[in-house]
Motif scaffolding. Structure first.
Motif, short mmCIF file in Angstrom:
data_model
loop_
_atom_site.label_atom_id
_atom_site.label_comp_id
_atom_site.label_asym_id
_atom_site.label_seq_id
_atom_site.Cartn_x
_atom_site.Cartn_y
_atom_site.Cartn_z
N ASN A 162 -148.03 -67.82 85.89
CA ASN A 162 -148.47 -68.42 84.64
C ASN A 162 -148.10 -67.46 83.52
O ASN A 162 -148.69 -66.39 83.38
CB ASN A 162 -149.98 -68.63 84.72
N ARG A 168 -150.95 -60.20 82.65
CA ARG A 168 -149.84 -60.91 83.29
C ARG A 168 -149.93 -60.88 84.81
O ARG A 168 -150.54 -60.00 85.39
CB ARG A 168 -148.53 -60.25 82.88
N ILE A 169 -149.24 -61.86 85.41
CA ILE A 169 -149.17 -61.95 86.86
C ILE A 169 -148.15 -60.94 87.38
O ILE A 169 -147.06 -60.83 86.83
CB ILE A 169 -148.72 -63.37 87.26
N ASN A 222 -151.94 -58.30 86.86
CA ASN A 222 -152.78 -58.80 87.92
C ASN A 222 -151.90 -59.13 89.12
O ASN A 222 -151.31 -60.20 89.17
CB ASN A 222 -153.52 -60.04 87.39
N PHE A 224 -150.36 -60.49 92.28
CA PHE A 224 -150.74 -61.79 92.82
C PHE A 224 -149.94 -62.14 94.05
O PHE A 224 -150.39 -62.88 94.91
CB PHE A 224 -150.49 -62.82 91.73
N GLN B 12 -154.43 -69.55 88.93
CA GLN B 12 -153.27 -68.95 88.29
C GLN B 12 -152.28 -69.98 87.78
O GLN B 12 -151.37 -69.64 87.03
CB GLN B 12 -152.54 -68.03 89.27
N ILE B 13 -152.40 -71.20 88.23
CA ILE B 13 -151.33 -72.16 87.93
C ILE B 13 -151.18 -72.34 86.43
O ILE B 13 -152.14 -72.50 85.71
CB ILE B 13 -151.62 -73.50 88.62
N SER B 14 -149.94 -72.27 86.02
CA SER B 14 -149.63 -72.40 84.60
C SER B 14 -150.21 -73.70 84.06
O SER B 14 -150.05 -74.76 84.66
CB SER B 14 -148.11 -72.41 84.42
N PRO B 15 -150.90 -73.64 82.93
CA PRO B 15 -151.46 -74.87 82.36
C PRO B 15 -150.35 -75.86 82.01
O PRO B 15 -150.56 -77.07 82.05
CB PRO B 15 -152.19 -74.39 81.11
#
Lengths: 485, 485
Positions: A162, A168-169, A222, A224, B12-15
């Motif tokens: 994301n 940030r991921i 972050n 992941f 985490q999924i991008s909106p």
């Protein structure tokens, strides 16, 4: 007016895209193309032909395509061939069956976006067989135009990373690593968290280093996901079952999504090495690992014996993903039309080759064995020759399509490179290209420990080309070391 | 433990990805697949076979592939065929030449990431010819696995749409519009700014409406690009030169980047209609337009006479882009490996067909003329039949692969749909599928003026299938209108 319009475009460019650095490889190919043109125009050089070992592309460098694959694909493309007596019976039967699963009986039709259902079934059967019974389900498999697409641009990282998350991921990524991976993570707005493979242990993945890398991400991003490549590119390492178990335990403990790039699974050379899939180890570890650790595993027709990079076909198998996440992945794949149909068919042929007794079986066996034997010999020869050269040191190549030997360059060479504004291994690679007509990629494109230098050699080539490369390399390197000593 | 791991992924999924709505089409295909399975199991229905007009996929629905294309591709795949006396001489010559431009003489090799240089040259030559001399340069052309890839997932919008810009980037997009476009804009974090095509003017693009749309974006986003589809999908409209000039002036005045989807350029049916490219009009308008307005124009092998959706091949030509922007686009393409080689070769064949005097020319001409005549007849028949049915109204289809007639549904039908929680046109489409075995897509998937309803019919099908569809449609529709009157 013009100026303003243009500027407005540039201002909009995503910083994630802007931040991707071009590779030194681009510099090398540019020069290589000029040299090719010069050779064509008759300019005199110490060589008549460029030898390009930068690609993981076996057909380009003299490995022959598998006859069975090409025959079936040709018959699918041009079904008139089904009436020919020049094609073996099983080729014609296979082509007929495969045409039957294409829309309107034509490979020119779109397919379901995850891939032709029957091909997904065959892949699931293959995986179950390969992993000694670990169950695999077609609904968890997605076909895409090659693994880089599937992993990156397309859908997996796009769902996971994301770009607006704060912090940030992060994705834990090996060093050295194939650069499209790191570029794509950055292009999506993710952060690359490097973990170093241990060169002196044959580029082994070490768990303490994963811990260190994870620690280093604190306050930065972050973390992941954990990305592994087995067999390694460019490292040539093949992970043991024990190593894979440790990685799975680490991923489980730290709640990391595992991304396992396993596209070189057919290419294992080391006598004591064996490819074991992450999926198999995960399944055999049992609960709580087998039903919790999220895994995406990638495979492709581009490598191994098939070597059909140009057809573009790969797949990803997803394990233990939440159905809610799967829904989004389906949605993203749906947006992207489908993978090339001939690539999908070549996948079917790869996971379902001719069986003993089939007319095509003897030739298929002969061809694959020949490729295996050639690559095994290439690896041995490259390893031996490189290690015989001063200042060059190659770890054993247990698998994969590349060797990544270390270059201990003399100080004058490093200084000269710096004065030319170049990385030392790029400097070496450009000289190797200019003087010996051999194109390899510099280690700096893959990441390497500060102060170390490497070059990457592709080993998926014919034996003849490899011998010629080694001859030129030996002459060049000896001179280079003398010139800069 | 399991639950937490899974949840962490979902969070985490991008909106941007989460916000993409699934299409009603998904509902319809799901049911269609069940019906196919029921038919296979012998369940009795009023029809023996499903007829699927949802795809822009001519081979699926009975249009034959071009022999020349398939012969050359088969010979490239399986070069043994070059020794066959069954293939015409020009096919063999072409295949030999094309193999000569592939790495290692194999279509199994990777190519340069923008495409094989010689194919880019041929495309530039074709564009210059097509546009009556407007110059085209290979360096501005990028080949990709189909236009949706090139436009979206890949690189153009990715460079343009900076997901972190504030305010967000907006793209003016027609209504109705092929939904993958709008989904991709949203997936990248852009904002879709709809402009309505004027149905009663045959789905014309009207400049006042562009002004209104731009105005509507104020305070919402920063409109940055204008997306046009000509010939229209699903509208069937073909823009006049005057209309294109107006759009270019508007883009110039408002400093919008023009994205022109021109993949249906070969399919024009209206007697007074003619396809003229944006590039040609832009060039002929002269400065300041011709050297300032930024344009990306898309074309593909999936549509037109070639119809090879399954091979995946398309290209984009970029005009007037700043070199600094081009650099980023190159970089993004480089990250993405290359387009399927057979798709690239099919592009070469499309832009460089057999010439008069070539052995393959008469058959090629016959086949393309037959396809053109069939589609022209399909369009006419569909238009006439639909307009003869009560509550159905189809604008003239001047070009493209679809008709998008309006459905004036009786109030009881609309109420029943609402009770079922469905869009009225989805309700109609599902009943058409259940009762008559005809699969079409509902207008709500494409966007339509509030309170209006439509269905989209693919017209790239054989004449026989079209006649059968029209027969079933007539019976179904008559009954439907009676049942709900």
């Amino acid at each position: 007016c013009r100026r303003i319009t243009k500027m407005s475009v540039l201002q909009q460019i995503s910083p994630h895209v802007k931040n991707i650095k071009p590779l030194d490889y681009a510099l090398l190919t540019k020069r290589a193309n000029q040299i090719k043109e010069e050779l064509r125009q008759g300019v005199k050089k110490p060589y008549k032909q460029l030898l390009d070992l930068t690609w993981g592309d076996s057909h380009r460098t003299g490995v022959k395509p598998l006859s069975f694959v090409r025959q079936v694909l040709a018959a699918c493309l041009y079904p008139e061939l089904l009436n020919s007596d020049k094609l073996p019976m099983d080729v014609k039967q296979r082509a007929k069956r495969l045409l039957g699963i294409c829309g309107g009986g034509s490979i020119g039709s779109y397919t379901a976006t995850a891939g032709i259902p029957e091909v997904l079934h065959r892949i699931a059967e293959f995986l179950t067989r390969r992993d000694c019974g670990a169950p695999s389900y077609p609904k968890n498999i997605f076909i895409s135009p090659g693994c880089q697409w599937s992993l990156m641009v397309t859908n997996i990282l796009k769902v996971l990373v994301n770009s607006e998350a704060s912090p940030r991921i992060g994705v834990l990524t090996p060093v050295p690593c194939y650069p499209t991976t790191t570029q794509s993570i950055m292009g999506l707005g993710g952060v690359v968290v490097p973990y170093h493979l241990s060169e002196k242990q044959g580029w082994e993945l070490q768990i303490e280093e994963l811990h260190r890398a994870l620690e280093s991400a604190k306050g930065v991003c972050n973390p992941f996901a954990l990305y592994v490549i087995n067999p390694g590119n460019p490292s040539g390492n093949v992970q043991s079952r024990k190593s894979i178990e440790e990685v799975i335990k680490f991923a489980s403990e730290k709640r990391l999504f595992l991304l396992a790039d396993e596209i070189y699974q057919d290419l294992v050379y080391g006598e004591k090495s064996e490819f074991i899939s992450y999926k198999r180890v995960l399944t055999e570890m049992g609960p709580p690992f087998s039903n919790t650790v999220e895994l995406a595993s990638f495979h492709s027709i581009s490598k191994g014996f098939t070597g059909e990079c140009g057809l573009r076909g790969g797949y990803v198998e997803l394990v233990n993903l939440d159905p809610a996440v799967m829904k989004h992945i389906y949605k993203l794949f749906s947006k992207d039309i489908c993978a090339p149909v001939l690539g999908q068919i070549a996948l079917e042929l790869m996971v379902n080759p001719p069986q003993p007794g089939d007319p095509s079986s003897p030739l298929y066996k002969m061809e694959t064995q020949y490729i295996k034997a050639s690559l095994t010999q290439n690896v041995k020869r490259l390893h031996d020759v490189v290690n015989s050269l001063p200042g060059f040191c190659c770890q054993p190549v247990q698998g994969g399509g590349f060797a990544f030997p270390r270059l201990n360059l003399p100080t004058p060479a490093i200084q000269k490179a710096k004065r030319a504004g170049m990385q030392p291994d790029t400097f070496y690679s450009i000289k190797l290209l200019e003087d010996a007509g051999v194109l390899v990629t510099p280690g700096c494109d893959y990441g390497q420990k500060e102060g170390t230098h490497h070059v990457r050699f592709g080993i998926m080539t014919s034996k003849d080309i490899m011998e010629e490369v080694l001859k030129r390399l030996t002459n060049f390197h000896t001179r280079f070391m003398k010139d800069f000593s």
